[in-house]
Design a protein around this motif. Structure first.
Motif, PDB file in Angstrom:
ATOM      1  N   TYR A 159      33.540  15.181  27.547  1.00 37.18           N
ATOM      2  CA  TYR A 159      34.285  16.165  26.774  1.00 37.18           C
ATOM      3  C   TYR A 159      35.753  15.742  26.755  1.00 37.18           C
ATOM      4  O   TYR A 159      36.122  14.725  27.337  1.00 37.18           O
ATOM      5  CB  TYR A 159      34.124  17.562  27.372  1.00 37.18           C
ATOM      6  N   ARG A 160      36.571  16.526  26.091  1.00 29.89           N
ATOM      7  CA  ARG A 160      37.957  16.099  25.910  1.00 29.89           C
ATOM      8  C   ARG A 160      38.708  16.005  27.234  1.00 29.89           C
ATOM      9  O   ARG A 160      39.426  15.038  27.490  1.00 29.89           O
ATOM     10  CB  ARG A 160      38.679  17.071  24.972  1.00 29.89           C
ATOM     11  N   TRP A 161      38.546  17.009  28.089  1.00 25.69           N
ATOM     12  CA  TRP A 161      39.343  17.077  29.311  1.00 25.69           C
ATOM     13  C   TRP A 161      38.588  16.617  30.551  1.00 25.69           C
ATOM     14  O   TRP A 161      39.213  16.358  31.583  1.00 25.69           O
ATOM     15  CB  TRP A 161      39.821  18.512  29.544  1.00 25.69           C
ATOM     16  N   TYR A 162      37.287  16.550  30.474  1.00 27.64           N
ATOM     17  CA  TYR A 162      36.511  16.267  31.677  1.00 27.64           C
ATOM     18  C   TYR A 162      35.134  15.758  31.268  1.00 27.64           C
ATOM     19  O   TYR A 162      34.780  15.737  30.078  1.00 27.64           O
ATOM     20  CB  TYR A 162      36.367  17.531  32.530  1.00 27.64           C
ATOM     21  N   ALA A 163      34.363  15.368  32.261  1.00 24.57           N
ATOM     22  CA  ALA A 163      32.970  14.970  32.055  1.00 24.57           C
ATOM     23  C   ALA A 163      32.078  15.929  32.839  1.00 24.57           C
ATOM     24  O   ALA A 163      32.452  16.414  33.916  1.00 24.57           O
ATOM     25  CB  ALA A 163      32.740  13.539  32.521  1.00 24.57           C
ATOM     26  N   VAL A 164      30.908  16.208  32.287  1.00 26.25           N
ATOM     27  CA  VAL A 164      29.923  17.050  32.953  1.00 26.25           C
ATOM     28  C   VAL A 164      28.884  16.141  33.593  1.00 26.25           C
ATOM     29  O   VAL A 164      28.234  15.349  32.903  1.00 26.25           O
ATOM     30  CB  VAL A 164      29.250  18.017  31.966  1.00 26.25           C
ATOM     31  N   VAL A 165      28.753  16.249  34.895  1.00 27.18           N
ATOM     32  CA  VAL A 165      27.738  15.502  35.641  1.00 27.18           C
ATOM     33  C   VAL A 165      26.680  16.515  36.053  1.00 27.18           C
ATOM     34  O   VAL A 165      26.959  17.427  36.838  1.00 27.18           O
ATOM     35  CB  VAL A 165      28.349  14.797  36.865  1.00 27.18           C
ATOM     36  N   GLU A 166      25.468  16.344  35.530  1.00 27.09           N
ATOM     37  CA  GLU A 166      24.433  17.358  35.720  1.00 27.09           C
ATOM     38  C   GLU A 166      23.147  16.725  36.229  1.00 27.09           C
ATOM     39  O   GLU A 166      22.625  15.781  35.628  1.00 27.09           O
ATOM     40  CB  GLU A 166      24.178  18.082  34.399  1.00 27.09           C
ATOM     41  N   LEU A 167      22.654  17.248  37.331  1.00 26.03           N
ATOM     42  CA  LEU A 167      21.379  16.815  37.891  1.00 26.03           C
ATOM     43  C   LEU A 167      20.276  17.702  37.327  1.00 26.03           C
ATOM     44  O   LEU A 167      20.289  18.921  37.519  1.00 26.03           O
ATOM     45  CB  LEU A 167      21.411  16.904  39.418  1.00 26.03           C
ATOM     46  N   ASP A 168      19.319  17.082  36.635  1.00 23.90           N
ATOM     47  CA  ASP A 168      18.206  17.803  36.010  1.00 23.90           C
ATOM     48  C   ASP A 168      16.997  17.740  36.942  1.00 23.90           C
ATOM     49  O   ASP A 168      16.391  16.683  37.122  1.00 23.90           O
ATOM     50  CB  ASP A 168      17.891  17.169  34.656  1.00 23.90           C
ATOM     51  N   ARG A 169      16.631  18.883  37.536  1.00 25.08           N
ATOM     52  CA  ARG A 169      15.478  18.979  38.433  1.00 25.08           C
ATOM     53  C   ARG A 169      14.419  19.925  37.867  1.00 25.08           C
ATOM     54  O   ARG A 169      13.537  20.377  38.592  1.00 25.08           O
ATOM     55  CB  ARG A 169      15.923  19.503  39.804  1.00 25.08           C
ATOM     56  N   ASP A 170      14.508  20.234  36.591  1.00 24.70           N
ATOM     57  CA  ASP A 170      13.685  21.285  36.002  1.00 24.70           C
ATOM     58  C   ASP A 170      12.189  20.994  36.160  1.00 24.70           C
ATOM     59  O   ASP A 170      11.440  21.771  36.768  1.00 24.70           O
ATOM     60  CB  ASP A 170      14.054  21.449  34.528  1.00 24.70           C
ATOM     61  N   GLU A 171      11.734  19.876  35.592  1.00 19.29           N
ATOM     62  CA  GLU A 171      10.311  19.538  35.679  1.00 19.29           C
ATOM     63  C   GLU A 171       9.904  19.219  37.113  1.00 19.29           C
ATOM     64  O   GLU A 171       8.774  19.488  37.534  1.00 19.29           O
ATOM     65  CB  GLU A 171      10.011  18.347  34.763  1.00 19.29           C
TER      66      GLU A 171
ATOM     67  N   ASP B 188      45.416  19.549  35.505  1.00 12.67           N
ATOM     68  CA  ASP B 188      45.752  18.544  34.487  1.00 12.67           C
ATOM     69  C   ASP B 188      46.185  19.162  33.166  1.00 12.67           C
ATOM     70  O   ASP B 188      46.696  18.453  32.297  1.00 12.67           O
ATOM     71  CB  ASP B 188      44.552  17.627  34.241  1.00 12.67           C
ATOM     72  N   GLY B 189      45.964  20.472  32.982  1.00 14.41           N
ATOM     73  CA  GLY B 189      46.427  21.132  31.768  1.00 14.41           C
ATOM     74  C   GLY B 189      45.366  21.844  30.971  1.00 14.41           C
ATOM     75  O   GLY B 189      45.680  22.526  29.988  1.00 14.41           O
ATOM     76  N   TYR B 190      44.091  21.725  31.344  1.00 12.30           N
ATOM     77  CA  TYR B 190      43.018  22.407  30.612  1.00 12.30           C
ATOM     78  C   TYR B 190      43.133  23.914  30.820  1.00 12.30           C
ATOM     79  O   TYR B 190      43.403  24.382  31.928  1.00 12.30           O
ATOM     80  CB  TYR B 190      41.667  21.903  31.103  1.00 12.30           C
TER      81      TYR B 190
ATOM     82  N   PRO C 283      51.974  17.673  33.421  1.00 10.15           N
ATOM     83  CA  PRO C 283      53.197  18.155  32.761  1.00 10.15           C
ATOM     84  C   PRO C 283      53.746  19.391  33.468  1.00 10.15           C
ATOM     85  O   PRO C 283      52.979  20.256  33.919  1.00 10.15           O
ATOM     86  CB  PRO C 283      52.717  18.481  31.339  1.00 10.15           C
ATOM     87  N   PRO C 284      55.065  19.514  33.577  1.00 14.07           N
ATOM     88  CA  PRO C 284      55.645  20.624  34.358  1.00 14.07           C
ATOM     89  C   PRO C 284      55.182  22.008  33.918  1.00 14.07           C
ATOM     90  O   PRO C 284      54.880  22.857  34.762  1.00 14.07           O
ATOM     91  CB  PRO C 284      57.155  20.436  34.156  1.00 14.07           C
ATOM     92  N   ARG C 285      55.112  22.255  32.613  1.00 14.49           N
ATOM     93  CA  ARG C 285      54.699  23.588  32.170  1.00 14.49           C
ATOM     94  C   ARG C 285      53.237  23.864  32.529  1.00 14.49           C
ATOM     95  O   ARG C 285      52.881  24.977  32.923  1.00 14.49           O
ATOM     96  CB  ARG C 285      54.925  23.735  30.665  1.00 14.49           C
TER      97      ARG C 285
END
Length: 429
Positions: free
Chosen positions: A25-37, A73-75, A147-149
């Motif tokens: 994604y723009r600001w981060y990555a999604v790391v997802e463990l799929d254990r459904d089945e 980081d600003g998100y 960024p400071p703000r």
């Protein structure tokens, strides 16, 4: 970074295989463990596929630290995840994606949680140091990197959770902070310690050292105007909490009441796509749908105010010709419709001298314009708006105001208007 999948079981073609997906994604990555089945298969064999408590604790530490880092980081958005053992979701900055994948793999296959704890320690921010008592300047590139703000906004959110006022100001390359604890926040946390486990008051009684840095003065309001102030005291008294508002809604209507009351008081806003070339618009049943919808919206005001069952204008389908020439007059001021008159033509009238209790006169079958309803926005009442609308109706029909017919029964406000416009009497129908 492209989306990719890492399989944890020997046969990746097996639908029950566990897998780690990485989505960018723009600001981060999604790391997802799929254990459904995998969970379904283990449950069918009578096994317990639930995540151990130590596993959940380690994942929660990483998730909390990584979300703080992303906000730092600003998100400015939010995050959502579930508590099911079928999915393990973490949001991580891009530079830590590989570490997160490896830590999840070790935790899932080897029950080794050291990688997750190490990652959480790496992502952790020095919040205790940033929110420590005392005036100081945090330098970008030395004390923080965002960024400071954005950094100041992040710190303010974290300070609020601690009950601390940050008293911060962002400059071009730094952020000045002076965390202080309000008396109210201190009292709440001391009264309910179970709601704030681990909370320690580090701010009350703090004394600035003599060599503390002095924040540069930039004008505006003076600093620390609440120093030495006493908390506001509250009293319990009887207050009106119910009843109806003059706009027709309940005083407990919340935001719906607020929006409706604003339109009732100041008028209904004219849509931007309507070209309004004069002060008064005459909308008929054959007018464009945007105008007929506006008339329908304005008709809601008197319906709510007087608790009518139906609106006085309902022609919002296909354009049509009505035998009685149904129409409405809309008066706008400063981009708001502040006056509304619904009318049609009819030929069944009686004369009335406007005396309360007096009988109506003989029948008259002259075709006349008939007022169905008049409404004026609350802030514009008693300023002649109603008379302007009635005069426009009479001019449009090429008759005198005295020849206009009024729908019966005439309301109290309508009688006052009629007596002012036609003191010798009116036609009613």
């Amino acid at each position: 970074m492209t989306e990719r999948t890492t399989y944890l079981d020997p046969d990746p073609r097996d639908p029950r295989a566990r897998r780690i997906r990485v989505r960018a994604y723009r600001w981060y990555a999604v790391v997802e463990l799929d254990r459904d089945e995998y969970v379904d298969a283990a449950t069918s064999l009578g096994q317990e596929p639930e995540l151990p408590a130590a596993y959940r604790t380690a994942v929660d530490r990483v998730r909390e630290a990584s979300i703080d880092r992303i906000w730092y980081d600003g998100y400015r958005g939010d995050f959502w995840w579930g508590d099911s053992s079928r999915w393990v979701t973490m949001y991580v900055p891009y530079r830590h994606v590989e570490s997160a994948v490896e830590a999840l793999r070790a935790a899932e296959l080897e029950r080794d949680y050291n990688g997750l704890h190490t990652l959480a320690d790496t992502l952790a921010l020095p919040l205790d140091e940033w929110l420590a008592p005392g005036e100081r300047e945090l330098i970008r590139g030395v004390d923080f990197d965002s960024p400071p703000r954005a950094f100041l906004r992040f710190l303010q959110g974290k300070a609020k959770r601690c009950g601390v006022r940050l008293n911060g100001r962002a400059t071009a390359g730094s952020v000045w902070v002076r965390p202080t604890l309000s008396v109210t926040a201190k009292q709440i946390r001391e009264m309910y310690p179970e709601q704030y486990p681990g909370w320690v008051d580090r701010w009350t009684g703090y004394i600035e050292p003599e060599d503390a840095p002095i924040r540069p003065w930039v004008g505006g309001r003076t600093q620390n105007r609440s120093h030495g102030a006493r908390p506001v005291e509250f009293r319990a008294v009887n207050t009106p909490s119910g009843g109806d508002c003059p706009c027709g809604m309940s005083l407990q209507g919340g935001k719906d009441h607020t929006d409706h009351h604003a339109a009732w008081a100041f008028g209904v806003r004219v849509p931007k796509n309507l070209a309004w070339w004069g002060d008064l618009a005459v909308v008929s049943t054959q007018s464009p749908i945007s105008w007929r919808k506006l008339a329908y919206e304005v008709a809601r005001m008197p319906q709510r105010e007087n608790h009518y069952d139906f609106r006085s204008w309902s022609h919002v389908d296909e354009p049509e010709v009505t035998p009685d020439n149904m129409r409405v007059y809309l008066l706008q001021v400063n981009g708001y419709v502040i006056g509304y008159l619904a009318a049609h033509d009819t030929s069944d009238h009686q004369r009335w001298n406007l005396i309360d209790g007096a009988q109506y006169g003989d029948q008259d079958h002259t075709l006349r314009p008939r007022i169905i309803l008049i409404w004026v926005a609350g802030a514009y009442r008693h300023q002649g708006v109603g008379g302007t609308l009635v005069q426009a109706l009479a001019d449009d029909f090429a008759c005198d105001i005295a020849d206009v017919s009024w729908s019966s029964p005439v309301s109290d406000a309508g009688r006052r208007l009629a007596r002012r416009l036609s003191p010798e009497g009116i036609w009613v129908s």
